[in-house]
Design a protein around this motif. Structure first.
Motif, mmCIF file in Angstrom:
data_model
loop_
_atom_site.group_PDB
_atom_site.id
_atom_site.type_symbol
_atom_site.label_atom_id
_atom_site.label_comp_id
_atom_site.label_asym_id
_atom_site.label_seq_id
_atom_site.Cartn_x
_atom_site.Cartn_y
_atom_site.Cartn_z
ATOM 1 N N PRO B 56 -6.685 -3.004 -11.148
ATOM 2 C CA PRO B 56 -5.981 -1.724 -11.148
ATOM 3 C C PRO B 56 -6.342 -0.907 -9.909
ATOM 4 O O PRO B 56 -7.446 -1.051 -9.365
ATOM 5 C CB PRO B 56 -6.517 -1.022 -12.418
ATOM 6 C CG PRO B 56 -7.265 -2.047 -13.173
ATOM 7 C CD PRO B 56 -7.647 -3.143 -12.227
ATOM 8 N N HIS B 57 -5.373 -0.079 -9.470
ATOM 9 C CA HIS B 57 -5.625 0.790 -8.318
ATOM 10 C C HIS B 57 -6.467 1.963 -8.795
ATOM 11 O O HIS B 57 -6.173 2.556 -9.839
ATOM 12 C CB HIS B 57 -4.281 1.278 -7.755
ATOM 13 C CG HIS B 57 -4.404 1.966 -6.422
ATOM 14 N ND1 HIS B 57 -4.982 3.192 -6.278
ATOM 15 C CD2 HIS B 57 -4.014 1.575 -5.168
ATOM 16 C CE1 HIS B 57 -4.936 3.558 -4.985
ATOM 17 N NE2 HIS B 57 -4.350 2.565 -4.289
ATOM 18 N N PRO B 58 -7.548 2.320 -8.064
ATOM 19 C CA PRO B 58 -8.428 3.396 -8.542
ATOM 20 C C PRO B 58 -7.716 4.749 -8.624
ATOM 21 O O PRO B 58 -8.089 5.580 -9.449
ATOM 22 C CB PRO B 58 -9.551 3.423 -7.498
ATOM 23 C CG PRO B 58 -9.016 2.721 -6.287
ATOM 24 C CD PRO B 58 -8.022 1.722 -6.794
ATOM 25 N N ASN B 59 -6.715 4.980 -7.814
ATOM 26 C CA ASN B 59 -6.120 6.312 -7.740
ATOM 27 C C ASN B 59 -4.661 6.371 -8.202
ATOM 28 O O ASN B 59 -4.005 7.402 -8.043
ATOM 29 C CB ASN B 59 -6.199 6.859 -6.312
ATOM 30 C CG ASN B 59 -7.622 6.859 -5.796
ATOM 31 O OD1 ASN B 59 -8.559 7.164 -6.548
ATOM 32 N ND2 ASN B 59 -7.788 6.466 -4.554
ATOM 33 N N ALA B 60 -4.077 5.271 -8.667
ATOM 34 C CA ALA B 60 -2.663 5.301 -9.058
ATOM 35 C C ALA B 60 -2.444 4.368 -10.235
ATOM 36 O O ALA B 60 -2.841 3.200 -10.193
ATOM 37 C CB ALA B 60 -1.772 4.867 -7.882
ATOM 38 N N ASP B 61 -1.796 4.887 -11.277
ATOM 39 C CA ASP B 61 -1.600 4.101 -12.503
ATOM 40 C C ASP B 61 -0.675 2.913 -12.277
ATOM 41 O O ASP B 61 -0.865 1.849 -12.846
ATOM 42 C CB ASP B 61 -0.986 4.984 -13.604
ATOM 43 C CG ASP B 61 -2.004 6.018 -14.092
ATOM 44 O OD1 ASP B 61 -3.206 5.836 -13.763
ATOM 45 O OD2 ASP B 61 -1.590 6.975 -14.758
ATOM 46 N N ARG B 62 0.352 3.126 -11.475
ATOM 47 C CA ARG B 62 1.377 2.083 -11.363
ATOM 48 C C ARG B 62 1.076 1.058 -10.279
ATOM 49 O O ARG B 62 1.809 0.079 -10.151
ATOM 50 C CB ARG B 62 2.720 2.732 -11.049
ATOM 51 C CG ARG B 62 3.179 3.648 -12.171
ATOM 52 C CD ARG B 62 4.657 3.710 -12.195
ATOM 53 N NE ARG B 62 5.087 4.466 -13.358
ATOM 54 C CZ ARG B 62 6.258 5.051 -13.443
ATOM 55 N NH1 ARG B 62 7.105 4.963 -12.433
ATOM 56 N NH2 ARG B 62 6.595 5.716 -14.528
ATOM 57 N N LEU B 63 0.106 1.296 -9.458
ATOM 58 C CA LEU B 63 -0.183 0.371 -8.363
ATOM 59 C C LEU B 63 -1.358 -0.515 -8.736
ATOM 60 O O LEU B 63 -2.231 -0.135 -9.513
ATOM 61 C CB LEU B 63 -0.516 1.155 -7.081
ATOM 62 C CG LEU B 63 0.618 2.015 -6.518
ATOM 63 C CD1 LEU B 63 0.168 2.702 -5.231
ATOM 64 C CD2 LEU B 63 1.857 1.161 -6.254
ATOM 65 N N ARG B 64 -1.299 -1.718 -8.145
ATOM 66 C CA ARG B 64 -2.421 -2.627 -8.348
ATOM 67 C C ARG B 64 -2.898 -3.183 -7.025
ATOM 68 O O ARG B 64 -2.119 -3.291 -6.078
ATOM 69 C CB ARG B 64 -2.032 -3.751 -9.316
ATOM 70 C CG ARG B 64 -2.479 -3.311 -10.705
ATOM 71 C CD ARG B 64 -1.799 -3.761 -11.897
ATOM 72 N NE ARG B 64 -0.428 -4.137 -11.929
ATOM 73 C CZ ARG B 64 -0.017 -5.111 -12.748
ATOM 74 N NH1 ARG B 64 -0.878 -5.815 -13.443
ATOM 75 N NH2 ARG B 64 1.254 -5.364 -12.831
ATOM 76 N N VAL B 65 -4.197 -3.501 -6.992
ATOM 77 C CA VAL B 65 -4.797 -4.003 -5.758
ATOM 78 C C VAL B 65 -4.979 -5.506 -5.911
ATOM 79 O O VAL B 65 -5.670 -5.965 -6.804
ATOM 80 C CB VAL B 65 -6.147 -3.314 -5.481
ATOM 81 C CG1 VAL B 65 -6.765 -3.863 -4.196
ATOM 82 C CG2 VAL B 65 -5.969 -1.807 -5.402
ATOM 83 N N CYS B 66 -4.273 -6.263 -5.052
ATOM 84 C CA CYS B 66 -4.276 -7.717 -5.172
ATOM 85 C C CYS B 66 -5.025 -8.332 -3.996
ATOM 86 O O CYS B 66 -4.932 -7.858 -2.863
ATOM 87 C CB CYS B 66 -2.857 -8.265 -5.178
ATOM 88 S SG CYS B 66 -1.773 -7.416 -6.330
ATOM 89 N N GLN B 67 -5.725 -9.401 -4.277
ATOM 90 C CA GLN B 67 -6.284 -10.230 -3.214
ATOM 91 C C GLN B 67 -5.383 -11.450 -3.105
ATOM 92 O O GLN B 67 -5.102 -12.119 -4.094
ATOM 93 C CB GLN B 67 -7.721 -10.658 -3.563
ATOM 94 C CG GLN B 67 -8.698 -9.491 -3.730
ATOM 95 C CD GLN B 67 -8.757 -8.602 -2.486
ATOM 96 O OE1 GLN B 67 -8.792 -9.102 -1.353
ATOM 97 N NE2 GLN B 67 -8.748 -7.282 -2.690
ATOM 98 N N VAL B 68 -4.890 -11.691 -1.903
ATOM 99 C CA VAL B 68 -3.902 -12.752 -1.729
ATOM 100 C C VAL B 68 -4.363 -13.716 -0.647
ATOM 101 O O VAL B 68 -4.735 -13.291 0.455
ATOM 102 C CB VAL B 68 -2.530 -12.157 -1.344
ATOM 103 C CG1 VAL B 68 -1.483 -13.252 -1.160
ATOM 104 C CG2 VAL B 68 -2.063 -11.143 -2.380
ATOM 105 N N ASP B 69 -4.321 -15.009 -0.993
ATOM 106 C CA ASP B 69 -4.663 -16.049 -0.008
ATOM 107 C C ASP B 69 -3.411 -16.368 0.803
ATOM 108 O O ASP B 69 -2.398 -16.804 0.250
ATOM 109 C CB ASP B 69 -5.142 -17.298 -0.771
ATOM 110 C CG ASP B 69 -5.422 -18.475 0.163
ATOM 111 O OD1 ASP B 69 -5.348 -18.279 1.405
ATOM 112 O OD2 ASP B 69 -5.691 -19.574 -0.354
#
Lengths: 364, 817
Positions: B56-69
């Motif tokens: 989950p994004h620390p500052n936004a409910d609808r955004l997510r933080v992805c790690q992508v290869d």
């Protein structure tokens, strides 16, 4: 001083006096002085009889000669002075030639469509064609059916047609729909002309045509020229040569033609034809290297459609002597406005029918 | 027809650049309107990525933080899509990538987290419909793989302008065959080959079809698929549809569209469970019937519309659009797939009546061949199984009454040269026809071919084969340019065409500008002319489908055009207008004049209307501009009459104007124009009420029929008269006349009374002044007497003079002292 010497002196002074007379009145005074009744020379001539016999001939001869000479001098000097005086009076009587002509004789102008139509007619007349015209309000039969557009054929959809209502005329049942319409092309005259005259037939048909379309490149009314050549052994190569000859007359002797296969219901094979661009010479770019705007850098300008008359069209006029096994023919058609717009650099088709005098008066 | 380059290349890879193939196609009969680069311009920075983790994004409910290869390492991408999940294979736009809209992807801080690139949704890269989510790739592509190898993100589309005869080119495979024919590049096998629907009759156990009139429906095939799993189509299929201009809907509908685009044959899918008893009937509509079509519109059906009906009523408008009653949707489990051949003209007619044109109807209206049904069923069957996981029910219901035999044609040797004027070697003819699919073989007279089904209605005669050979044979380069030989070349303008040109030139010389007015006008304009009911000019012919009310009837006089054009120019600040038009008017039929100018056109049937060529002119404002030395002359009756006289004089004629009012003219300042006693038109000042209606202050005009003028013209046929050998005697006569006696009446009375000796009567003065008796004016004529055989003496003229004086007396005139 003897008489002879005196006469010679008179002669000399008379010559001087004539030469120095600078107007007609002083010349008249000279005449009176040397030739008048009281003049010395006149006196001498009058007194010849009183001279001695051996002097008479000599003196008399010389005096007469001088008198005659002086008369001639005066007369020629008189002509000179008269001419000079006339010249002076003419110069004094001058006008300002830079003023405009009067009364005004305004110059009228032919519409660019008429000028272009006449040019095309003249070129084609030179190639041996006659000019015929046909009705603009036409029967479906001539506009479509007899041009191999059967009823409900999708080819009819290629042209948005104006129809007349209610139908003021009808035709027989096997002649397709009975509709009356505004002709969508000048091609109906192909059939009418063949009905009226047996082959060989070489005609062009200029005239107004109508399609239900209106924007910068389409006008609901416009002009076309149709060409039709039917005879023994007429070929597609003849079509190419004829179009090439015509286009070179219109656009210049260096032009080339390009024929692209296409589809029209009343010709087979069918082509569209282009002329090489007369601005860039067909290269697509101008001298400075800029892109040619006239042909959009293609080098060719689309002009019209053409092809060999479809045997099905001949079948509608077989009664008039058109047998596809004996004769063949080509037909072509193109827009007059397009030629006029290209030649005169007119960008918007709508200007052609706006009839703004400030536009029309640019074309003599 | 939009042709995605990658799809075309699957069947025929020409090795050419798209623009070069487009040029080749244009030169062989298929115009390419545009070559469009759809999707991504530079696919380089688009790669396959593997989502390693999602937080989950620390500052936004609808955004997510992805790690992508991305194949070179792991990068952080902030993503707003609800469907993103660890383990997915996705398309990543790396920093520097340019999206189709022009937006450049960079490294951006989103709510405090640095995002390096973007995970793409299907619509963002042009391979699918807009959704909330990202595009999740099927299979297991390796991270770092160029995206263009996995999905067609960089697509070039050829937009073909297919001529209506080439129904084959309304399908990708047909276009591929065309590309093969014109380039020689090899053509892949037909995608419908080696197909067998199965001979078991299970299909007819669940479906029955009856066709009331085989003339409406040449063939109707139906197949059934069960166990259909409805869902979105795979990306590759969606991408092809989008590039072809179609909107993906669901996998079954997408398959019908895909197969139509590939084969040129439209299909329609019914939800079999919504077709009661699986019974379909093809019949014409009954009065008052209606239905709701797939576009959600409730439609009244014109009587006689061909329909596909179920037990309850209309289920589809045949060949045009399906009905919503049995629409395939998310709950569909079994599909009835219709592939039919409809009567083309009927489809065109119905489509026009309904004002409804679809991809299907635009193909059917051009008449498809029944053999195409098998092709479409074959390709669709394979896709239904592959894409929808469906099970084929063996067999096919096939209502196919009348089968046309295959068409064989012969192309005789010599025919090509006879038509084209150019020889094409027989080997080249054979090769061209072979590539086009005509299976050519040598025959005793030339070449025999079998016309393939998708060319069946286009290629019906030998001449059509000549065209096929011609267009493949590089016509542009090889065709010579010759002129027709033989007879019949006697060109020239007819006498009346020359006369028409003369009149136009005479008007130009008189200072008038030629205009070209619209042939159509409005009923209001016609009405403004104050014409009586019995006047045929008040009965303007109406156009049934005009573009506007202003252009809804045909003009019956050019005066309307002239007034409209004058008004428009005056409104633009042009103070003086002198214009003329040489054109036609359109009057109710039933009579024609002479020749082409009189509307007597060649041909078996007369023209529906009477279309005489007329010449009309109008002037308002200054007729002759003033100069420094002469005053201006305003437009008026007499200057205009002078123009008319000049015009007639140019044709070797003289015109007379006799009183006679037109309702649109000033009653006291107008008249009928006659030539040799025949009326040919009118001249006069425009009636003030008419001028007001057209917003023209005042104007003078004339209109004459050219046929009458041209036929009276003597130009070219003049006969020489001897030049007089004896002098004339001239006498002036001044007469006091009642004002109401027309000058023409006085002149003709003098002419008659003067007898043979009177050669000419010329008016040189008209005077009306206070010192003259009321109601009288003074007219002065110069009379010229001459005898052909002698010099006249005073006493010779006297009897004529006396007779003239007497004739004046009989007109209540008297000699003026």
């Amino acid at each position: 001083m003897g008489m002879i010497e005196r006469i010679e002196e008179i002669s000399e002074s008379a010559q001087e006096a004539v030469a120095s007379a600078d107007d007609l009145s002083s010349l008249e005074a000279v005449r009176v002085q040397f030739l008048g009744r009281k003049a010395e020379l006149t006196g001498i001539l009058r007194g010849i009889a009183e001279l001695e016999a051996d002097q008479r001939g000599k003196v008399g001869g010389l005096a007469n000669e001088v008198r005659q000479q002086t008369e001639e001098l005066i007369s020629s000097r008189s002509a000179e002075l008269e001419a000079a005086e006339l010249e002076l009076s003419l110069v004094a009587d001058s006008i300002d030639v830079t003023l405009p002509g009067s009364p005004a004789a305004p110059v009228g102008h032919l519409h660019p469509v008429t000028r272009t139509r006449r040019m095309i007619e003249d070129v084609m007349v030179g190639l041996g064609y006659r000019v015929v015209e046909g009705p603009e309000v036409e029967l479906d039969y001539y506009n479509f059916t007899a041009l191999n557009h059967p009823p409900d054929h999708p080819a009819r959809m290629l042209q948005d047609t104006f129809y007349i209502e209610p139908s003021p005329a009808t035709t027989g049942g096997d002649r397709g729909p009975r509709d009356v319409l505004l002709r969508t092309h000048t091609s109906p005259m192909q059939v009418r002309a063949m009905e009226a005259s047996p082959p060989p037939l070489f005609i062009i048909v200029p005239g107004k045509t109508y399609r239900r379309d209106s924007d910068a490149t389409h006008s609901p009314m416009f002009h076309q020229v149709e060409g039709l050549a039917v005879g023994e052994g007429v070929t597609l190569a003849d079509l190419k040569g004829t179009l090439l000859a015509m286009l070179r007359e219109i656009f210049g002797p260096d032009r080339e033609i390009r024929m692209r296969p296409h589809f029209f219901p009343f010709t087979e094979p069918s082509v569209e034809f282009d002329v090489s661009c007369f601005r860039c010479g067909g290269s697509g770019s101008l001298d400075g290297g800029d892109r040619c705007g006239l042909c959009k850098a293609i080098g060719w300008i689309e002009l019209g459609g053409a092809g060999m008359v479809d045997p099905n069209v001949f079948s509608f006029v077989s009664d008039a002597g058109y047998d596809p096994d004996l004769v063949s023919g080509f037909a072509f058609g193109f827009g007059i406005e397009r030629i006029a717009m290209l030649r005169h650099g007119i960008g918007d088709l709508r200007l052609m029918f706006d009839n703004d005098l400030r536009m029309l008066e640019q074309f003599s | 027809m939009k042709v995605p380059w990658s799809w075309l290349s699957e069947y025929c890879d020409t090795g050419l650049e798209p623009a070069d193939l487009a040029e080749r196609m244009a030169m062989t009969g298929t115009e390419v309107e545009r070559v469009v680069e759809a999707g991504i311009a530079d696919a380089g920075p688009f790669v396959v990525g593997r989502v390693v983790s999602v937080e989950p994004h620390p500052n936004a409910d609808r955004l997510r933080v992805c790690q992508v290869d991305d194949g070179t390492g792991t990068r952080t991408i902030v993503c707003g899509a609800p469907n993103v999940d660890a383990g997915q294979a996705v398309i990543v736009a790396l920093p520097g990538a340019i999206m189709p809209g022009g937006m450049e992807i960079g490294e951006t801080e989103l709510r405090g987290v640095l995002s390096s690139g973007m995970i793409c949704g299907p619509d963002e890269i042009g391979v699918g419909e807009r959704t909330e989510g990202i595009l999740v790739l099927d299979g297991d592509p390796t991270p770092g793989t160029p995206a263009s190898e996995v999905v067609p993100i960089e697509e070039v589309v050829l937009e073909l302008e297919v001529t209506p005869n080439r129904t084959d080119c309304f399908g990708i495979y047909g276009v591929a065959r065309e590309a093969h024919a014109i380039t020689g590049a090899s053509l892949a096998g037909e995608p419908w080959s080696d197909w067998d629907p199965g001979t078991d009759d299970e299909c007819s156990d669940v479906v029955s079809v009856s066709v009331e009139d085989p003339a409406d429906c040449l063939r109707f095939t139906a197949r059934v698929f069960t166990g259909v799993q409805i869902g979105d189509s795979p990306a590759w299929l969606q991408a092809r549809l989008i590039a072809s201009g179609q909107r993906p809907i669901n996998n079954v509908v997408d398959i019908t569209n895909y197969v139509m685009l590939l084969t040129g044959q439209p299909l329609h899918a019914f939800d079999l469970d919504l077709v009661p008893g699986g019974e379909l009937v093809v019949r014409r509509s009954r009065p008052g019937e209606g239905m709701t079509t797939l576009d959600g519109i409730e439609r009244d059906l014109p009587e006689g519309t061909v329909l596909v009906c179920d037990g309850n009523g209309p289920a589809a408008i045949a060949g045009i659009m399906g009905g919503s009653v049995s629409e395939v949707g998310s709950t569909t489990g079994s599909v009835l797939l219709e592939v039919a051949t409809w009567d083309g003209p009927g489809i065109l007619r119905t489509s026009r009546e309904l004002g409804l044109r679809s991809e299907a109807s635009s193909r059917f209206e051009k008449q498809l061949h029944p053999a195409l049904c098998d092709r479409a069923q074959a390709v669709a069957a394979r896709l239904m199984v592959e894409v929808c996981g469906a099970t084929e029910v063996p067999g096919m219901v096939d209502v196919f009454e009348h089968r046309d035999p295959e068409r064989t044609l012969e192309l005789r040797s010599g025919s090509v040269e006879r038509v084209l004027g150019m020889d094409v070697p027989v080997e080249e003819q054979l090769e061209a026809l072979d590539r086009l699919g005509f299976s050519p073989r040598p025959s005793p007279d030339g070449i025999e071919v079998t016309v393939p089904p998708d060319r069946h209605f286009d290629v019906t005669r030998e001449i059509d084969l000549v065209e096929e050979v011609a267009r493949i044979s590089d016509l542009d380069t090889n065709l010579p340019a010759t002129l027709p030989s033989g007879e019949g070349h006697t060109g020239g303008l007819s006498r009346e065409q020359q006369a028409q040109r003369r009149t136009e030139d005479a008007m130009r010389e008189s200072g008038f500008d030629e205009v070209v007015g619209w042939s159509f006008t409005s009923p209001d304009r016609i009405g403004a002319l104050r014409l009586g009911e019995s006047d045929q000019r008040s009965h303007a012919t109406a156009i049934s489908n005009p573009l506007s009310e202003e252009q809804s009837v045909m003009r019956t006089t050019v005066l309307i055009s002239l007034l409209e054009i004058a008004s428009r120019n005056l409104a633009r600040g042009i103070g003086s207008v002198r214009i003329f038009e040489s054109g036609r008017v359109y009057l109710p039929g039933g009579r024609t004049g002479e020749g082409l100018l009189g509307g007597a056109f060649p041909g078996g049937d007369p023209a529906p209307l009477y279309e005489p060529q007329v010449l009309g002119a109008l002037a308002t404002g200054e007729f002759r501009p003033g100069t420094w030395a002469s005053p201006s002359i305003e437009a008026g009756f007499f200057p205009m009459k002078g123009v008319l006289e000049h015009l007639a004089g140019d044709l070797g004629l003289s015109v007379d104007v006799i009183p006679g009012a037109e309702p649109f003219l000033h009653p006291g300042r107008s008249g009928q124009v006659t030539v040799e006693g025949t009326g040919i038109g009118w001249i006069g000042e425009i009636h003030p009420l008419v001028a007001r209606a057209f917003e023209v202050p005042s104007a003078v005009a004339f209109e004459i029929r050219l046929a009458d003028l041209a036929s009276a013209s003597s130009v070219g046929d003049e006969v020489f008269r001897e030049i007089p050998a004896h002098p004339a005697v001239e006498r002036d006569i001044a007469i006091l006349m009642p004002e109401e006696v027309a000058v023409s009446a006085v002149a003709s009375a003098i002419g008659e009374a003067g007898g043979d000796l009177l050669e000419d009567v010329a008016l040189f003065d008209v005077y009306a002044g206070e010192e003259l008796p009321d109601g009288r004016r003074s007219l002065a004529f110069r009379l010229r007497f001459r005898a052909v055989d002698r010099t006249l003496a005073e006493e010779d003229v006297k009897p004529a003079w006396d007779a003239i004086v007497a004739s004046i007396g009989s007109l209540k005139g008297e000699l003026r002292g």
